[in-house]
Each structure stands twice: as C-alpha cells, then as structure tokens.
Design an enzyme around this catalytic site. Structure first.
Site, PDB file in Angstrom:
ATOM      1  N   CYS A 175      18.826  26.148  32.111  1.00 39.96           N
ATOM      2  CA  CYS A 175      20.178  26.605  32.396  1.00 39.96           C
ATOM      3  C   CYS A 175      20.361  26.759  33.898  1.00 39.96           C
ATOM      4  CB  CYS A 175      20.532  27.935  31.738  1.00 39.96           C
ATOM      5  SG  CYS A 175      20.451  27.901  29.964  1.00 39.96           S
ATOM      6  N   ARG A 203      18.675  21.254  35.206  1.00 40.70           N
ATOM      7  CA  ARG A 203      18.135  22.467  34.589  1.00 40.70           C
ATOM      8  C   ARG A 203      18.493  22.581  33.100  1.00 40.70           C
ATOM      9  NH1 ARG A 203      16.474  26.108  38.404  1.00 40.70           N
ATOM     10  NH2 ARG A 203      16.580  27.763  36.879  1.00 40.70           N
ATOM     11  N   GLU A 260       7.843  11.579  27.457  1.00 38.40           N
ATOM     12  CA  GLU A 260       8.992  12.445  27.764  1.00 38.40           C
ATOM     13  C   GLU A 260      10.242  11.658  28.142  1.00 38.40           C
ATOM     14  OE1 GLU A 260       8.599  15.163  31.083  1.00 38.40           O
ATOM     15  OE2 GLU A 260       7.313  13.765  32.127  1.00 38.40           O
ATOM     16  N   HIS A 275     -14.503   8.851  18.622  1.00 41.75           N
ATOM     17  CA  HIS A 275     -14.530  10.092  17.830  1.00 41.75           C
ATOM     18  C   HIS A 275     -13.194  10.350  17.135  1.00 41.75           C
ATOM     19  CE1 HIS A 275     -18.460  10.976  19.469  1.00 41.75           C
ATOM     20  NE2 HIS A 275     -17.981  10.579  20.635  1.00 41.75           N
ATOM     21  N   GLU A 297      -1.588  12.294  31.984  1.00 33.48           N
ATOM     22  CA  GLU A 297      -0.311  12.285  32.697  1.00 33.48           C
ATOM     23  C   GLU A 297       0.494  11.013  32.381  1.00 33.48           C
ATOM     24  OE1 GLU A 297       1.468  14.351  34.010  1.00 33.48           O
ATOM     25  OE2 GLU A 297       2.791  13.320  35.405  1.00 33.48           O
ATOM     26  N   LYS A 300       4.213  11.125  30.812  1.00 27.82           N
ATOM     27  CA  LYS A 300       5.377  10.477  31.441  1.00 27.82           C
ATOM     28  C   LYS A 300       6.091   9.589  30.437  1.00 27.82           C
ATOM     29  CE  LYS A 300       5.974  12.366  34.162  1.00 27.82           C
ATOM     30  NZ  LYS A 300       5.242  13.449  34.751  1.00 27.82           N
ATOM     31  N   ASN A 316      21.243  32.756  32.513  1.00 29.63           N
ATOM     32  CA  ASN A 316      20.039  31.928  32.367  1.00 29.63           C
ATOM     33  C   ASN A 316      18.892  32.868  32.036  1.00 29.63           C
ATOM     34  OD1 ASN A 316      17.839  30.178  32.731  1.00 29.63           O
ATOM     35  ND2 ASN A 316      17.828  30.484  34.943  1.00 29.63           N
ATOM     36  N   GLY A 317      18.219  32.623  30.917  1.00 32.01           N
ATOM     37  CA  GLY A 317      17.107  33.501  30.538  1.00 32.01           C
ATOM     38  C   GLY A 317      17.176  33.782  29.049  1.00 32.01           C
ATOM     39  N   LYS A 341      14.344  20.861  33.704  1.00 30.60           N
ATOM     40  CA  LYS A 341      13.417  20.767  34.826  1.00 30.60           C
ATOM     41  C   LYS A 341      12.594  22.034  35.022  1.00 30.60           C
ATOM     42  CE  LYS A 341      11.749  18.660  38.399  1.00 30.60           C
ATOM     43  NZ  LYS A 341      10.790  17.602  38.070  1.00 30.60           N
ATOM     44  N   TRP A 348      20.694  24.817  28.700  1.00 26.43           N
ATOM     45  CA  TRP A 348      19.575  24.309  27.904  1.00 26.43           C
ATOM     46  C   TRP A 348      19.444  25.312  26.755  1.00 26.43           C
ATOM     47  CZ3 TRP A 348      14.823  25.948  26.094  1.00 26.43           C
ATOM     48  CH2 TRP A 348      13.972  24.944  25.605  1.00 26.43           C
TER      49      TRP A 348
HETATM   50  C1  F6R Z   1       6.667  16.666  33.110  1.00 25.66           C
HETATM   51  C2  F6R Z   1       7.105  17.889  33.748  1.00 25.66           C
HETATM   52  C3  F6R Z   1       6.688  19.170  33.143  1.00 25.66           C
HETATM   53  C4  F6R Z   1       6.378  20.194  34.238  1.00 25.66           C
HETATM   54  C5  F6R Z   1       6.086  21.563  33.608  1.00 25.66           C
HETATM   55  C6  F6R Z   1       5.713  22.589  34.651  1.00 25.66           C
HETATM   56  O1  F6R Z   1       7.109  15.549  33.816  1.00 25.66           O
HETATM   57  O2  F6R Z   1       7.798  17.864  34.726  1.00 25.66           O
HETATM   58  O3  F6R Z   1       5.609  19.011  32.275  1.00 25.66           O
HETATM   59  O4  F6R Z   1       5.282  19.751  34.962  1.00 25.66           O
HETATM   60  O5  F6R Z   1       7.231  22.002  32.936  1.00 25.66           O
HETATM   61  O6  F6R Z   1       6.737  22.770  35.563  1.00 25.66           O
HETATM   62  P1  F6R Z   1       6.456  23.442  36.963  1.00 25.66           P
HETATM   63  O7  F6R Z   1       5.585  22.511  37.727  1.00 25.66           O
HETATM   64  O8  F6R Z   1       7.813  23.599  37.580  1.00 25.66           O
HETATM   65  O9  F6R Z   1       5.774  24.742  36.693  1.00 25.66           O
END
Ligand code: F6R
Length: 600
Positions: A2, A27, A480, A496, A473, A477, A101-102, A595, A75
């Site tokens: 949010c 956000r 998501e 395994h 990772e 990527k 937000n929260g 984000k 969000w």
């Molecule tokens: C994936 C991604 C998330 C963040 C995670 C932590 O691409 O961006 O997995 O890495 O939400 O976020 P931060 O780094 O802001 O604590």
C-alpha cells in the site's frame, strides 16, 4: 505494501495526488482511491484495479476542485480487492476520511465494540475501524481524535486523515509502516516513499514510530502520542528524479537490469571506502544473516563468501522464521540484516529481536532513512537508486557486492588473507562491471532463448557451491514475473528427488560456469539429457565442449567462480524478463505482489 500520499498547498490537489500515486504503484495495485475536501464535504473517488482505472472513474464522475487531499494505492490484506474495500474509507457521517498502510491487529475487537455503539461498517477491511474510532473521539480537534484512536490500536499503520470540519489540514501518523512528511514551495506532502514527492520537493522529515504530523497551508507540526510537540528535523533528499523514470526502456525491470554495471562501479568506489573505515567488533563468534526473498538469496551467497575467506561460521535465516523461534544469539554474534526497502516487517522484527538478545546489527539496505537503517548499529547502503520494478534486480547484485566487500574486509582484518590477496580480490571485483556490460550486450541471444522456452510449463534451476543461491534466485525471478512454476535446487540434490520431475516438458537451467567442480555439473547435465530434459546452460566464455551436450548455451565472461554470482544473476534476470514479456505478463507489477512487504 500500500502506498499513501497526501497534499495540501496552492495547487489543485487531484493531479498532484494522482502523480504521487503513480510513483507509489509499485507498493500495491489492487485498487486506488482519493479523497479531497471541498465545499464543506469530503469527496471520495475509488476504483478496483490500477491507477488508470481510478482516472477513468474520475473522468466519469469528476471530483470538485480542491487544494487538499489524501490518496491510496492498495495491496489487499483484509477483504477482496473490490471498490468497497478500497481506501479512502469514510466515517458514518462522511465527514472524516482515512487512508492506511499496515494492519490493525485488534480490529475485530474494536469493530465489534464500535458496532455495538451504533457505527455502521461497509467494508471487510481492518482500516475502516480507524475512521470510526476517530469519528467516535472527534470533538472539533482532528489531531486529538486521531491520537485518542491510535492509543487503542495494535498493529502497524501509516495513515493520512482529513475532515470536512477542518478543511485546512491533514493529520498523519505512523507505527511500523513508513511515512515521510515533505515540504515544498507553499505546500506540504505526506507519502509512503520519497519517489512520490521527488518532482515537487527535496526537504523531508522521516516520521518516527508513534509520531503524529499536522500539515496545514501555514506549516507542519509533529507531536507524540501524548500530544507533546516534537522538534522538526528536515533531511535533504539527494535522489535524482530521473531515477524514478523508465528512461526509454520498456519496463523499469529492464532499465534496472541495465543499471547494474553502473551501480556496481559506484558501490565499489563509495561503499568500499566506508567498509574499509569500518571497525568490526573485536570479538565475533559467528555471523547470522536475516532477510527475505531475493535479499535472503544474497545472504546465502554472503555465507559462502564469509565462511570461505573470513573463516567464521555463518547461518542465514529467513526473517520470518528467525523472529518466531528461539535463535541462539549472543553479544558476540554479528547479525547482518539485508533489505532493499528497509521496511520489510519480518526483517525489521528479526533485527529488533537480535538487538534485544545483545547482538550488534549491521544492515545492508538500499533506502536511505528507512526503518531498518534507523534501528541498525551500522548501515551499509547499496547505493542502487530507487528500485521500482517489483522483482528485485539491481538491489540484489548490489547486496552481493556489499557482501563481497564486507567479507573481504572481515577476512583481512581477521588476518585470514594477506594484504596482497586482499588487493588481488578487490582488483578482480573492479573488473566485474565491464563483464556485466558484456553480458548486457548479448541480450538479443538471451531473448531468443526466452522466445524458444516461454511455453514450458515448469522450470528447474540447478547450481552448485556459490551458485546454488543463484539457482534459487533464478527460479524466484522466473516464477514471480512469468507465473511459471520454477524451483531452484543444489545440483547435487537432484538425485534425491527433483530428478523425478525431468521429462521433455521440463526446462532445466544449469549454472555451469567454470569452477573446480564443473565436472560434477556436467554429470548432472548428462543425467538430465538422458531423461530428455530441455537443457539451458549458463557457461563461461571459451567453454566449447558444453555445446556437445547442451543445445542452448548462454555465455558469461570467464571469471573466478568466487565472483561469478555477480555475473550469473544478469542472464537469469534477463531470461525471466524476456519469458515474462513473451507471455504478456506485467513484469513491473506482477500479480499479488508488492514491492515493500510492510506486513507479516
Ligand atoms: C523478489 C523480491 C522479494 C524481496 C523481498 C524482501 O524479486 O523483490 O523477494 O526481495 O520481499 O524485500 P526487501 O529486500 O525490501 O526486504
């Protein structure tokens, strides 16, 4: 999660609010809404979906001219992402409006009590309880009513409140969710994050927990929850407004992938000085890294670096797990919290828990002034500039770079490596940005691989040693942003379990850069080939033999395996990006994600 923005000044509020919302859309983008005060009334307009949907609905039902308002991009936590649950929410008499937000954790108890007192709720949200509580305590002083309400609330909040009875002010407050107050020319703003106000001003106050701000045309006042005035402390934001633009790239994610060589150069120049000047605690018994998502993967690479060079035991924990068990932390444990946003609720809680147990907390963070940076004993900034694409790219490689520099310095200060070796490692690190540039130049080839594989139903990513986290990772990527199920595995674990998945419908990305155990990866590749898995390899330049058993090879420059995660990350990001684009996905705003994860 949010984004909230508020404006009071001498300009028409609506365009300012909408442009602020656009900068905060990363956000959350389940719904958006605004409330402006005009003609003795609060006018709310809201719509499910993205900000464009809100703009359309305002075109059909214009809001009156106003010089003050609040806005929200959501969000969804409590309640479906529909219009009714969208913010801003209104009090029963429709005179007070709130954006939030929260999460209000005790909202059910408060809601039931308010319903008994006659308040009518229309939404399923936790937020709505705030506006009714403020209404309950309102006696002609909005600030006093907000303070009275917040004293009863448990959970996290950043809020903006307006009232038609006081059409000349915005009241804002925060607890465990980010909020800034900004001062422009004849205007004041509130916002969840700096990019929302960058085009207007640079003077900001990072509101602290349990502080309340009152913004009017004449100025701003900050108070604590005992209604005591707090001294104003403005910071100057140095971030370039251009950073929050796409700069001709189709998506923020692509732009941010391309920024990586520049970020790394900047970090090596500026960050290294800071790390060199840092005095590690005299006694360190072990290192604990706490982080979530991509930052957690950076932490896993950090473990390989620190254990290999500094010879200290490192354990890497997901913040959400760390905070709820009974971790073994002593005053000699060095805790490293990693977070792009610095607002991730679980990482913040983990850092607090570690401090409570006597540990020193170093954070690796991208956002200046964020909550984590204010609670850490020492911060190393990743200096990556704003990362707007929801999928983390440049922040990840910047986090890795900080781990390399920290690990090397720690090893040197513990006399585990000589001055000559230390200088040698740094010299190699200095060459990485130009290698990354070379990878970016081969983007067409990677896009072509993506085109040939975008219809695969699932992917497996395999890596070994320091590139095991790279495999995790790469899978994150892809899943998501393209929604293709993808798993990352240590290649040695394949037999395994995951080998059962392999058939001609499975794409398997093997990170097979030159290393001492390269031949082990070749064995894995042979096993996958024997089972008709569709192989893609990421291999070092000059490795001609791999073509004999892998049809699709993505090249990275030859470099010491130790630094290769800084290279391998780029083709993995680009592969995910181009596959998602081929599938028509919204790469910058993948579904269900936000984000900054400010709720647990
Ligand atoms: C994936 C991604 C998330 C963040 C995670 C932590 O691409 O961006 O997995 O890495 O939400 O976020 P931060 O780094 O802001 O604590």
């Amino acid at each position: 999660m949010c984004g909230i923005v508020g404006y009071i000044g001498n300009k028409e509020a609506l365009p300012v609010l909408v442009s602020g919302l656009r900068r905060l859309e990363y956000r959350g983008y389940d719904s958006a809404g605004i409330a402006v005060v005009s003609g003795g009334r609060v006018h709310v307009r809201k719509a499910p979906g993205k900000i464009d949907a809100l703009i359309q609905s305002i075109k059909q039902d214009p809001a009156p001219q106003s010089f003050l308002g609040i806005a929200h991009t959501r969000w969804a936590t409590h309640g479906a992402p529909n219009k009714i649950n969208s913010h801003p929410h209104l009090s029963c008499d429709k005179k007070i409006s709130v954006v939030h937000n929260g999460i209000i954790e005790n909202y059910m108890k408060l809601k039931n009590a308010l319903i008994k007192e006659g308040h009518k709720f229309v939404s399923e949200t936790d937020t709505e309880v705030l506006v009714h509580l403020i209404e309950k305590y309102y006696r002609g002083d909005l600030k006093a009513a907000v303070i009275a309400a917040l004293r009863l609330v448990e959970g996290s909040f950043a809020i903006g409140v307006v009232s038609s009875d006081e059409p000349d002010k915005i009241v804002a407050a925060r607890q465990d969710s980010p909020l800034i107050v900004a001062q422009g020319k004849d205007s004041y703003f509130i916002a969840s994050d700096v990019p929302a106000i960058l085009e207007h001003c640079r003077r900001v106050i990072y509101l602290k927990d349990r502080q309340v701000a009152v913004l009017s045309q004449g100025g701003v006042g900050i108070y604590d929850l005992n209604n005591r005035k707090v001294a104003l402390k403005f910071d100057k934001v140095t971030m370039d407004a251009q950073c929050a633009q796409k700069d001709g790239f189709a998506h923020f994610m692509l732009k941010e992938i391309h920024e990586q060589p520049r970020v790394l150069k900047r970090l090596i120049a500026a960050g290294l000085k800071e790390i060199t000047a840092f005095e590690f605690p005299k006694k360190i018994s072990n290192v604990v890294v706490v982080a979530c998502g991509t930052a957690y993967h950076a932490g896993l690479v950090g473990k390989y670096i620190i254990e290999l060079l500094a010879r200290l035991p490192v354990w890497v924990d997901l913040s959400s797990e760390f905070r709820y068990r009974d971790p073994i932390i002593t005053k000699d444990t060095l805790v490293i919290a990693v977070s792009q946003s610095g607002e991730t609720a679980d990482t913040l809680a983990a850092a607090r828990e570690a401090k409570k147990r006597g540990a020193k907390v170093i954070s690796i963070c991208n956002v200046v002034g964020s909550s984590l940076t204010r609670e850490s004993n020492k911060v190393f900034y990743t200096l990556a500039g704003p990362e707007i694409g929801v999928a983390s790219t440049k922040a990840y490689t910047a986090q890795l770079a900080v781990f390399y520099m920290l690990g090397l310095r720690l090893a040197f200060s513990r006399k585990m490596i000589s001055a000559k070796a230390y200088a040698g490692y740094l010299k190699t690190l200095g060459r990485i940005p130009s290698m990354q540039e070379e990878i970016l130049r081969s983007k067409e080839a990677i896009a072509a691989v993506a085109k040939r594989h975008h219809n695969f139903g699932s992917f497996l990513f395999l890596g070994r040693n320091i590139n095991f986290p790279s495999a995790l990772e790469g899978a994150l990527k892809l899943k998501e942003i393209s929604y293709i199920p993808a798993e990352g595995y240590a290649a040695g674990e394949m037999k395994h379990g995951p080998i059962a998945l392999i058939d001609e419908y499975r794409a398997v990305v093997c990170i097979a850069v030159d290393s001492e155990i390269y031949s082990k990866m070749v064995s894995n590749i042979q096993e996958i080939k024997a089972r008709s898995g569709r192989l893609i390899a990421i291999a070092s330049d000059g490795n001609t033999s791999i073509k004999a058993y892998v049809p699709e090879v993505i090249r990275v420059p030859k470099c010491d395996e130790f630094f290769s995660p800084l290279l391998v990350a780029l083709p993995l990001q680009m592969l995910a990006y181009y596959i998602a684009v081929q599938r028509g996905c919204n790469v910058d705003q993948p579904r269900n994600l936000a984000k900054s994860v400010t709720v647990e």
